[in-house]
Design an enzyme around this catalytic site. Structure first.
Site, PDB file in Angstrom:
ATOM      1  N   ASP A  94       0.954  -1.141   0.019  1.00 22.01           N
ATOM      2  CA  ASP A  94      -0.074  -0.137   0.075  1.00 22.01           C
ATOM      3  C   ASP A  94       0.866   1.247  -0.206  1.00 22.01           C
ATOM      4  O   ASP A  94       2.237   1.320   0.426  1.00 22.01           O
ATOM      5  CB  ASP A  94      -1.131  -0.010   1.135  1.00 22.01           C
ATOM      6  CG  ASP A  94      -1.991   1.157   1.014  1.00 22.01           C
ATOM      7  OD1 ASP A  94      -2.348   1.568   0.028  1.00 22.01           O
ATOM      8  OD2 ASP A  94      -2.294   1.579   2.045  1.00 22.01           O
ATOM      9  N   GLY A  96       0.662   4.161   1.509  1.00 20.33           N
ATOM     10  CA  GLY A  96       0.850   5.253   2.454  1.00 20.33           C
ATOM     11  C   GLY A  96      -0.652   6.198   2.544  1.00 20.33           C
ATOM     12  O   GLY A  96      -0.698   6.999   3.473  1.00 20.33           O
ATOM     13  N   GLY A  97      -1.290   5.919   1.621  1.00 16.07           N
ATOM     14  CA  GLY A  97      -2.677   6.714   1.485  1.00 16.07           C
ATOM     15  C   GLY A  97      -3.457   6.391   2.632  1.00 16.07           C
ATOM     16  O   GLY A  97      -4.158   7.246   3.115  1.00 16.07           O
ATOM     17  N   GLN A 190     -11.633   6.776  -5.555  1.00 17.36           N
ATOM     18  CA  GLN A 190     -12.205   7.568  -4.139  1.00 17.36           C
ATOM     19  C   GLN A 190     -13.655   8.217  -4.614  1.00 17.36           C
ATOM     20  O   GLN A 190     -14.014   7.970  -5.729  1.00 17.36           O
ATOM     21  CB  GLN A 190     -11.204   8.511  -3.755  1.00 17.36           C
ATOM     22  CG  GLN A 190      -9.858   7.752  -3.100  1.00 17.36           C
ATOM     23  CD  GLN A 190     -10.144   7.346  -1.746  1.00 17.36           C
ATOM     24  OE1 GLN A 190     -11.190   7.180  -1.492  1.00 17.36           O
ATOM     25  NE2 GLN A 190      -9.183   6.542  -1.544  1.00 17.36           N
ATOM     26  N   ASP A 267      -8.066  -7.200   1.216  1.00 18.39           N
ATOM     27  CA  ASP A 267      -7.106  -7.209   2.068  1.00 18.39           C
ATOM     28  C   ASP A 267      -7.833  -6.705   3.300  1.00 18.39           C
ATOM     29  O   ASP A 267      -8.753  -5.932   3.391  1.00 18.39           O
ATOM     30  CB  ASP A 267      -6.092  -6.226   1.823  1.00 18.39           C
ATOM     31  CG  ASP A 267      -6.221  -4.941   2.194  1.00 18.39           C
ATOM     32  OD1 ASP A 267      -6.930  -4.255   1.651  1.00 18.39           O
ATOM     33  OD2 ASP A 267      -5.442  -4.622   3.192  1.00 18.39           O
ATOM     34  N   CYS A 305     -14.104 -26.273  11.268  1.00 17.53           N
ATOM     35  CA  CYS A 305     -12.740 -25.679  10.795  1.00 17.53           C
ATOM     36  C   CYS A 305     -11.570 -26.949  10.815  1.00 17.53           C
ATOM     37  O   CYS A 305     -11.404 -27.780  11.756  1.00 17.53           O
ATOM     38  CB  CYS A 305     -12.488 -24.580  11.536  1.00 17.53           C
ATOM     39  SG  CYS A 305     -10.882 -23.893  10.865  1.00 17.53           S
ATOM     40  N   CYS A 307      -8.259 -26.071  10.304  1.00 18.72           N
ATOM     41  CA  CYS A 307      -7.211 -25.231  10.285  1.00 18.72           C
ATOM     42  C   CYS A 307      -6.128 -26.038  11.530  1.00 18.72           C
ATOM     43  O   CYS A 307      -6.580 -26.906  12.288  1.00 18.72           O
ATOM     44  CB  CYS A 307      -7.313 -23.860  10.948  1.00 18.72           C
ATOM     45  SG  CYS A 307      -7.654 -23.429  12.578  1.00 18.72           S
ATOM     46  N   CYS A 310      -7.598 -25.469  14.990  1.00 16.80           N
ATOM     47  CA  CYS A 310      -8.943 -26.681  15.145  1.00 16.80           C
ATOM     48  C   CYS A 310      -8.465 -27.817  15.229  1.00 16.80           C
ATOM     49  O   CYS A 310      -9.173 -28.568  15.986  1.00 16.80           O
ATOM     50  CB  CYS A 310      -9.942 -25.923  14.366  1.00 16.80           C
ATOM     51  SG  CYS A 310     -10.492 -24.367  14.685  1.00 16.80           S
ATOM     52  N   HIS A 336      -6.162 -19.316  12.669  1.00 14.69           N
ATOM     53  CA  HIS A 336      -7.643 -19.685  12.536  1.00 14.69           C
ATOM     54  C   HIS A 336      -8.298 -18.683  11.746  1.00 14.69           C
ATOM     55  O   HIS A 336      -9.056 -19.159  10.873  1.00 14.69           O
ATOM     56  CB  HIS A 336      -8.482 -19.822  13.929  1.00 14.69           C
ATOM     57  CG  HIS A 336      -9.610 -20.001  13.794  1.00 14.69           C
ATOM     58  ND1 HIS A 336     -10.634 -21.336  13.383  1.00 14.69           N
ATOM     59  CD2 HIS A 336     -10.888 -19.351  13.789  1.00 14.69           C
ATOM     60  CE1 HIS A 336     -11.589 -21.055  13.326  1.00 14.69           C
ATOM     61  NE2 HIS A 336     -12.079 -19.700  13.404  1.00 14.69           N
TER      62      HIS A 336
END
Length: 378
Positions: A94, A96-97, A190, A267, A305, A307, A310, A336
């Site tokens: 990213d 820095g915005g 934007q 994200d 789950c 994972c 779990c 998890h």
RNA sequence: GGAGGAGUAGCGAAGAGGCCAAACGCAGAUGACUGUAAAUCAUUUCCCACCGGGUUCGGCAGUUCAAAUCUGUCCUCCUCCA
């Protein structure tokens, strides 16, 4: 830009949701995807191996934070972000915005760029679109972002219009400054919840021909319906042959709603942050592992789950680790939550490929008791 | 046996006549968190309750319009001396 391109493989006949492949210098990844956030060149508490095991594809890092520590030259000296942190799959930085938003109390914007007050030592900093690109070139992620202003919500029309127009000028400047042909550059749409400004932003960026388009300025305090409207306003004016990235969104309901509207990438710090704070996304809705009711509970966090956490640990133990503030607990809980979203996006891709994403969405929302008023399913 | 000191909420610790159900820290109980200034933040924890009420500051007995705070006495603990 040869090594990066987006291949739109399939559009769900039932929903219009997209399945695609993003080709990058560090390999191909499938969309829609969720990208865990590793601001300081680490997804907090997780190793790259743990991320691979969960099916993680792209991860993020942050320009502002790495600029301050350790400095882009340190990363560049190590051979770039991938080598520096030993992450072998694609990465995205990213610009820095977002810090223009999150550190709004200690910064000033002018046409040239943003004056920040260094949050570590108070010293003055100046970040411009060119500087952001220069830093990102040195960091060497596969995908980089234009430097933008992420405006707050609500935001009056006049301010938003000026901001959008300035961010467009910054996008142009950044694009001009971008030197590394191995890095894809995305523009950021934007405009808040003003349709004409989203349109202006999206069409102008599309004319500049970026490698992909981000939708920014969401999940900054607006309600979900407003956010979904913002997404629709932006996507309407974006080319379909380029990837669309909804920045900062990572609750499971919003990911599904985003995909339904044509988003390819997401994200969010949410899964890792709330995990560190003891909150888990599960098929039973949200679990706060700190709660006393789990003191003697020997069941896994989520019976559905698969994972690592779990498969191997009980709520009773995870609660204990949490209450003792043990790092291992934060790691297990982060695993998890990340796994939950990576699995969700994997299931989403399958559903799209099989032209049943609308059914998938309805089933998921029904199963989780989700609706806009009750997004978590309680 | 003598001299001094101390006992305050689960723990630590302020408070030295009314503004005290009692600061603060920890521990406990909950909630929040969306391009990470986030191992952070908020609420709550004597008892019952909606306003509000009822019991507290080692015990007991006093002084006072009013006591965690003053007096007496007892109990417990600590330090030093024998």
């Amino acid at each position: 830009m040869e090594k990066f391109y987006f291949e739109l493989k399939h559009v769900c006949k039932q929903s219009g949701a997209r399945y695609g492949i993003l080709h990058t210098p560090h390999g191909d990844v499938e969309t829609p995807m969720f990208m865990p956030v590793g601001t300081l060149a680490t997804v907090k508490y997780l190793s790259p191996e743990e991320l691979y095991e969960m099916g993680s594809q792209v991860i993020l890092a942050n320009t502002y934070h790495l600029w301050l520590r350790p400095g882009e030259d340190v990363v560049s000296n190590a051979g770039g972000l991938h080598k520096f942190m030993n992450y072998k799959k694609p990465m995205l930085t990213d610009s820095g915005g977002f810090q223009v938003f999150s550190m709004s109390k200690t910064r000033k914007i002018d046409e040239e760029g943003v004056h920040f007050k260094n949050h570590l030592d108070g010293s003055p900093l100046f970040l411009t679109p060119e500087k952001s690109i220069e830093i990102q070139n040195k960091l060497g992620a596969d995908i980089i972002m234009s430097f933008d202003e992420c405006p707050p919500y609500p935001c009056d029309y006049k301010y938003m219009k000026d901001s959008v127009e300035r961010t467009l000028r910054w996008a142009e400047r950044g694009k001009k400054a971008h030197q590394n042909p191995n890095q894809a550059l995305f523009g950021i749409v934007q405009g808040g919840d003003y349709e004409d400004l989203r349109k202006l932003s999206a069409t102008s960026l599309a004319n500049m021909d970026f490698d992909g388009y981000s939708i920014g300025g969401t999940s900054v305090g607006e309600d979900k319906e407003t956010m979904y409207r913002m997404i629709e306003y932006a996507i309407k004016y974006l080319p379909s042959d380029k990837p669309r990235y909804l920045m900062g969104v990572g609750s499971y309901d919003s990911i599904i709603e985003g995909v339904l509207r044509g988003v390819d990438m997401f994200d969010c710090v949410l899964p890792t942050r709330i995990a560190r704070h003891g909150a888990l996304m599960t098929s039973q809705g949200r679990v706060n592992i700190r709660d006393k009711k789990y003191e003697y509970d020997l069941s896994p966090l989520d019976p559905k789950c698969n994972c690592y956490t779990c498969r191997n640990y009980t709520k009773s133990y995870l609660r204990h680790l949490y209450k003792c503030d043990e790092g291992f607990g934060k790691r297990l809980l982060s695993i998890h939550n990340i796994n939950f979203l990576l699995k969700l996006t994997k299931d989403i891709r399958e559903a799209i490929k099989e032209d049943r994403f609308l059914d998938f969405k309805n089933e998921f929302f029904e199963k989780y008791g989700l609706n806009v008023k009750n997004p978590r399913g309680f």
